[in-house]
Write a protein that holds these residues in place. Structure first.
Motif, short mmCIF file in Angstrom:
data_model
loop_
_atom_site.label_atom_id
_atom_site.label_comp_id
_atom_site.label_asym_id
_atom_site.label_seq_id
_atom_site.Cartn_x
_atom_site.Cartn_y
_atom_site.Cartn_z
N GLY A 1 49.44 51.40 7.43
CA GLY A 1 49.66 51.81 6.06
C GLY A 1 49.62 50.65 5.09
N PRO A 2 49.85 50.96 3.82
CA PRO A 2 50.15 52.29 3.28
C PRO A 2 48.92 53.21 3.29
CG PRO A 2 50.88 50.53 1.80
CD PRO A 2 49.97 49.92 2.80
N HIS A 3 49.09 54.39 3.87
CA HIS A 3 48.07 55.43 3.93
C HIS A 3 48.74 56.78 3.69
CE1 HIS A 3 45.84 52.19 5.69
NE2 HIS A 3 46.25 52.37 6.93
N LYS A 4 47.93 57.84 3.78
CA LYS A 4 48.46 59.20 3.63
C LYS A 4 48.14 60.02 4.87
CE LYS A 4 48.25 63.37 0.78
NZ LYS A 4 47.78 63.99 -0.48
N HIS A 5 49.18 60.57 5.51
CA HIS A 5 48.98 61.49 6.62
C HIS A 5 48.37 62.80 6.11
CE1 HIS A 5 50.99 59.27 9.76
NE2 HIS A 5 52.15 59.25 9.16
N ALA A 6 47.49 63.39 6.92
CA ALA A 6 47.01 64.73 6.61
C ALA A 6 48.12 65.74 6.89
CB ALA A 6 45.77 65.06 7.43
N ILE A 7 48.71 65.66 8.08
CA ILE A 7 49.83 66.53 8.42
C ILE A 7 51.04 66.13 7.57
CG2 ILE A 7 51.41 67.20 10.27
CD1 ILE A 7 49.07 66.75 12.21
N GLN A 8 51.60 67.11 6.89
CA GLN A 8 52.77 66.96 6.02
C GLN A 8 52.49 66.15 4.74
OE1 GLN A 8 55.17 68.86 6.47
NE2 GLN A 8 55.44 69.23 8.66
N GLN A 9 51.29 65.57 4.63
CA GLN A 9 50.87 64.85 3.42
C GLN A 9 51.81 63.70 3.04
OE1 GLN A 9 49.26 67.02 0.13
NE2 GLN A 9 48.99 68.89 1.33
N THR A 10 52.41 63.09 4.02
CA THR A 10 53.35 61.99 3.77
C THR A 10 52.62 60.69 3.48
OG1 THR A 10 54.86 63.05 5.34
CG2 THR A 10 55.35 60.77 4.70
N LEU B 1 58.61 53.97 6.31
CA LEU B 1 59.01 54.27 4.94
C LEU B 1 58.12 55.42 4.49
CD1 LEU B 1 59.42 50.71 3.43
CD2 LEU B 1 61.15 52.21 4.43
N ALA B 2 58.74 56.47 3.96
CA ALA B 2 58.01 57.70 3.70
C ALA B 2 58.27 58.22 2.30
CB ALA B 2 58.41 58.77 4.72
N HIS B 3 57.23 58.82 1.73
CA HIS B 3 57.36 59.52 0.45
C HIS B 3 56.55 60.80 0.55
CE1 HIS B 3 57.80 60.43 -3.76
NE2 HIS B 3 56.49 60.45 -3.91
N SER B 4 57.23 61.93 0.42
CA SER B 4 56.57 63.23 0.53
C SER B 4 56.35 63.89 -0.81
CB SER B 4 57.40 64.16 1.44
OG SER B 4 57.49 63.62 2.73
N GLY B 5 56.59 63.17 -1.90
CA GLY B 5 56.39 63.73 -3.22
C GLY B 5 57.31 64.89 -3.49
N TRP C 1 47.33 72.90 13.43
CA TRP C 1 46.15 72.06 13.35
C TRP C 1 45.43 72.07 14.70
CZ3 TRP C 1 45.05 69.30 8.76
CH2 TRP C 1 46.06 69.37 7.78
N THR C 2 44.10 72.16 14.65
CA THR C 2 43.31 72.18 15.87
C THR C 2 43.03 70.76 16.35
OG1 THR C 2 41.17 72.08 14.73
CG2 THR C 2 42.17 74.28 15.06
N GLU C 3 42.50 70.66 17.56
CA GLU C 3 42.14 69.36 18.12
C GLU C 3 41.10 68.65 17.26
OE1 GLU C 3 40.72 67.44 22.41
OE2 GLU C 3 41.21 69.58 22.24
N ALA C 4 40.10 69.38 16.81
CA ALA C 4 39.05 68.78 15.97
C ALA C 4 39.62 68.30 14.65
CB ALA C 4 37.94 69.80 15.73
N GLU C 5 40.51 69.09 14.05
CA GLU C 5 41.11 68.69 12.78
C GLU C 5 41.97 67.45 12.95
OE1 GLU C 5 41.49 73.00 10.51
OE2 GLU C 5 43.00 72.41 12.00
N ARG C 6 42.73 67.41 14.05
CA ARG C 6 43.59 66.25 14.28
C ARG C 6 42.78 64.98 14.51
NH1 ARG C 6 46.11 63.00 13.15
NH2 ARG C 6 48.05 62.14 13.96
N ASN C 7 41.63 65.13 15.17
CA ASN C 7 40.82 63.96 15.49
C ASN C 7 40.13 63.35 14.27
OD1 ASN C 7 41.51 64.00 18.19
ND2 ASN C 7 39.74 65.22 18.80
N GLN D 1 43.62 60.42 9.36
CA GLN D 1 44.47 60.55 8.19
C GLN D 1 43.76 61.27 7.05
OE1 GLN D 1 47.52 59.65 9.01
NE2 GLN D 1 46.46 59.08 10.88
N ALA D 2 44.55 61.71 6.07
CA ALA D 2 43.96 62.29 4.86
C ALA D 2 43.06 61.25 4.21
CB ALA D 2 45.06 62.74 3.90
N TRP D 3 43.57 60.03 4.10
CA TRP D 3 42.77 58.88 3.69
C TRP D 3 43.51 57.60 4.07
CZ3 TRP D 3 45.89 56.30 0.32
CH2 TRP D 3 46.70 57.05 -0.55
N GLY D 4 42.76 56.52 4.11
CA GLY D 4 43.32 55.25 4.57
C GLY D 4 42.66 54.83 5.87
N LEU D 5 43.05 53.70 6.38
CA LEU D 5 42.46 53.17 7.60
C LEU D 5 42.93 53.95 8.83
CD1 LEU D 5 42.84 49.35 6.89
CD2 LEU D 5 40.82 50.79 6.51
#
Length: 319
Positions: free
Chosen positions: A246-255, A270-274, A288-294, A297-301
């Motif tokens: 991080g800092p990045h954004k998780h797809a799951i839960q959008q944290t 350290l987390a911020h969920s807005g 979430w499916t296997e393909a979606e999880r693979n 992240q939503a964005w970031g490295l």
């Protein structure tokens, strides 16, 4: 539709084990900006500036790292009695634990993966000394203006050999709701996120790939904004604390997230969920499916390989 069980109010505290007690203590006070509220035996008790209870983190000297226990506060003494009765009816050994620092009697038990959990109701609200008395009556203590300035404990994340079994256990016995989960194509449940409140999650589980029970992936503290997490990255830089992810954004839960290790070897987020809250009483679990999880992240490295393999206590041969 069965009436939902709302007996558990929220995650109250976690106990973190550390083989480098003094270094971990300095990390949480000087770098994370937490305040000590007491010491008892081999433990020191710390808090974020807006935790209403006396503490949210129990740091305990131990031979290795990992989770000591997680404490959940119930909504009433009657709610505590109901949850203990439900656990025992389900064949779970729930043992009364004498009054601990900062709260009254508790009942301790182990979940299906061996993590130690306690339920309690009676608690000690934090009373700040004069030097930490806030200007506003509706704030627990004065803003520390030190280090990262974590606001409160947010959640913890464990590994489990049987994620589905743990999810069903917490749903059945504590009434926690599953907001999101991951299921692979072969039907294996790889991850799940549970909440006792309107937060998106209070505890999460990911699948343990080594068959070793009872391990911890991370504990997380909440900050007020994404900008605060970016500022925390600068704080870690100045304190020579390496950033794992991080800092990045998780797809799951959008944290929005940032991960580091404290000196004892435990991963800290350290987390911020807005403003994301689960307000719907009939929320339908997002799977979430296997393909979606693979896709990552939503964005970031991309997350480091160690993020998917390292947990505490470490396995033989791990650092």
């Amino acid at each position: 539709m069965e009436e939902p069980v709302m007996d558990v109010a929220h995650l109250g505290h976690v106990e973190l084990l550390t083989p480098r007690f003094e270094a971990s203590r300095r990390f949480f006070t000087e770098v994370m900006g937490m305040v000590e509220s007491g010491q008892q035996g081999d433990s020191v008790f710390l808090r974020g500036w807006d935790d209403y209870e006396t503490y949210s983190l129990q740091l305990t000297a131990a031979a290795t790292s990992g989770l000591g226990h997680a404490g959940w506060r119930t909504r009433s003494p009657a709610a505590l009695a109901r949850r203990v009765a439900a656990l025992r009816a389900d064949g779970v050994t729930a043992t009364e634990h004498a009054c601990s620092f900062g709260h009254g009697k508790a009942f301790r038990f182990r979940d299906p993966d061996g993590h130690l959990v306690e339920l309690y109701y009676d608690t000690q609200w934090y009373q700040p000394p004069e030097a930490l008395r806030p200007a506003l009556r509706n704030q627990a203590q004065r803003y520390p203006a030190r280090g990262v300035n974590v606001r409160r404990l947010d959640h913890y994340n464990c590994l489990a050999v049987d994620v589905r079994g743990c999810r069903e256990f917490y749903e059945r016995n504590l009434g926690l709701r599953c907001t999101e989960r991951i299921e692979f194509d072969d039907g294996t449940e790889m991850g799940m996120w549970l909440t006792a409140t309107n937060k998106s999650y209070d505890v999460a589980f990911a699948r343990e790939g080594n068959g070793v029970a009872g391990r911890l992936h991370h504990i997380a503290f909440a900050l007020d904004s994404r900008e605060a997490i970016l500022q925390a990255a600068d704080t870690f830089l100045e304190a020579s604390v390496p950033i794992e992810n991080g800092p990045h954004k998780h797809a799951i839960q959008q944290t929005f997230f940032l991960y580091v290790y404290e000196p004892g070897g435990n991963r800290i987020e350290l987390a911020h969920s807005g403003a994301r809250l689960i307000l719907a009483p009939d929320w339908k679990t997002i799977t979430w499916t296997e393909a979606e999880r693979n896709r990552g992240q939503a964005w970031g490295l991309k997350l480091t390989d160690a993020f998917r393999t390292h947990a505490t206590p470490p396995l033989a041969g791990e650092g």
